[in-house]
Design an enzyme around this catalytic site. Structure first.
Site, PDB file in Angstrom:
ATOM      1  N   GLY A  10      11.093  35.900  37.374  1.00 49.79           N
ATOM      2  CA  GLY A  10      12.181  36.329  38.265  1.00 49.79           C
ATOM      3  C   GLY A  10      13.513  35.696  37.914  1.00 49.79           C
ATOM      4  O   GLY A  10      14.564  36.244  38.256  1.00 49.79           O
ATOM      5  N   GLU A  54       4.806  36.062  33.318  1.00 55.01           N
ATOM      6  CA  GLU A  54       3.890  36.590  34.345  1.00 55.01           C
ATOM      7  C   GLU A  54       2.490  36.845  33.813  1.00 55.01           C
ATOM      8  O   GLU A  54       1.503  36.679  34.522  1.00 55.01           O
ATOM      9  CB  GLU A  54       4.458  37.903  34.925  1.00 55.01           C
ATOM     10  CG  GLU A  54       5.681  37.722  35.806  1.00 55.01           C
ATOM     11  CD  GLU A  54       6.999  37.749  35.045  1.00 55.01           C
ATOM     12  OE1 GLU A  54       6.992  37.661  33.799  1.00 55.01           O
ATOM     13  OE2 GLU A  54       8.043  37.855  35.711  1.00 55.01           O
ATOM     14  N   ALA A 114       9.699  33.788  40.384  1.00 54.12           N
ATOM     15  CA  ALA A 114       9.307  33.983  41.777  1.00 54.12           C
ATOM     16  C   ALA A 114       8.421  32.806  42.162  1.00 54.12           C
ATOM     17  O   ALA A 114       7.782  32.183  41.303  1.00 54.12           O
ATOM     18  CB  ALA A 114       8.565  35.304  41.913  1.00 54.12           C
TER      19      ALA A 114
END
Ligand code: CAA
Length: 260
Positions: free
Chosen positions: A111, A134, A66
């Site tokens: 992502g 993450e 992301a």
């Protein structure tokens, strides 16, 4: 469709969708997720499309996650909404009635790994790297990575990947069942196309029903999944492709499926 972040091409029953933000290693922002949702919805209902290949532009990254610059200043509510949007976009891929092959040409992180996992099959270049980094950003996966990774590689390995945030190489991703096969980068698109062509030569209805039997079945208990399979198996006998497939076998010739 006026696409800014994706390139969608079509040839001989096979659509190729390329995530095209190479300057940020194809990172996924809100607009890109909206385009993914739109494109896969359209391809899913386009009768001439039998198989879809998803890849990233450039040789370095499939998708590096992301978009961190986009996410940096999100509020809690905005973070929730962004995760929901990503999850919906990836559900559109997973729920697309056509088989989707991810051709993973480089980094598949956060992502990026999550979108690859929403595809039916994954072919990785030897240079591809996988991970859910993450944790290094002070967050957790938000596009259903905790769910799909656990289902694909098991709880133990999923926790190792998510807790350490470390990258794994393509061969290791293959060993743990995260990808179907690993090929040299130069051969990646040819291999994806070869697999897409083989699958596209089958009947579209039985492909769609097989996808439903597997994806629905894995989310419900064994007996309900088996019942769902039996119902779809029965449904196959209402198709011209079943008649053609079985006649062709008995007549010792190659089946010519009509996709109905
Ligand atoms: N978001 C935004 N920009 C990104 C990006 C991302 N996920 N990944 C890379 N970029 C940008 C970099 O900022 C850089 O931009 P500039 O040229 O303007 O500086 C450009 O892409 C090239 O990247 P690098 O210079 O970092 O390239 P590198 O070869 O040194 O490293 C990399 C490559 C290891 C993939 C590194 O870019 C990296 O670690 N990227 C972030 C990976 C990551 O943490 N992904 C998870 C995101 S969070 C997420 O996905 C949450 C979720 O589940 C919803």
């Amino acid at each position: 469709m006026n696409l800014k972040n994706l390139i969608s091409t079509y040839e001989n029953g096979i659509a190729t969708v390329t995530i095209n933000r190479p300057k940020v290693l194809n990172a996924l922002n809100k607009d890109t997720l909206l385009e993914i949702k739109e494109v896969f919805t359209k391809l899913g209902t386009d009768d001439k499309v039998k198989v879809i290949i998803l890849t990233g532009s450039g040789e370095k990254a499939f998708v590096a996650g992301a978009d961190i610059a986009f996410m940096q200043s999100l509020s809690a509510i905005e973070g929730f909404e962004f995760a929901k949007l990503g999850q919906e976009a990836f559900m559109t891929i997973e729920g697309c009635p056509k088989p989707v092959i991810a051709a993973i040409n480089g980094f598949a992180l956060g992502g990026g790994n999550e979108i690859a996992m929403a595809c039916d099959l994954r072919i990785a270049a030897e240079t591809a790297r996988f991970g859910q980094p993450e944790i290094n950003l002070g967050i957790i996966p938000g596009f259903a990575g905790t769910q799909r990774l656990t289902r694909l590689v098991g709880k133990t390995k999923a926790k190792e990947i998510i807790y350490t945030g470390a990258m794994i190489e393509a061969q290791e991703a293959h060993r743990i069942g995260l990808v179907n096969k690993v090929v040299p980068l130069v051969d990646l698109m040819d291999e994806a196309l070869k697999m897409a062509e083989l699958i596209a030569s089958k009947g579209a209805v039985s492909l769609k029903l097989a996808k439903s039997a597997i994806d629905t079945g894995v989310e419900i208990d064994f007996h309900s999944g088996s019942l769902h399979e039996a119902q779809l198996f029965g449904l196959c006998f209402s198709t011209e492709d079943q008649k053609e497939g079985m006649s062709a076998f008995l007549e010792k010739r190659k089946a010519k499926f009509k996709n109905k």
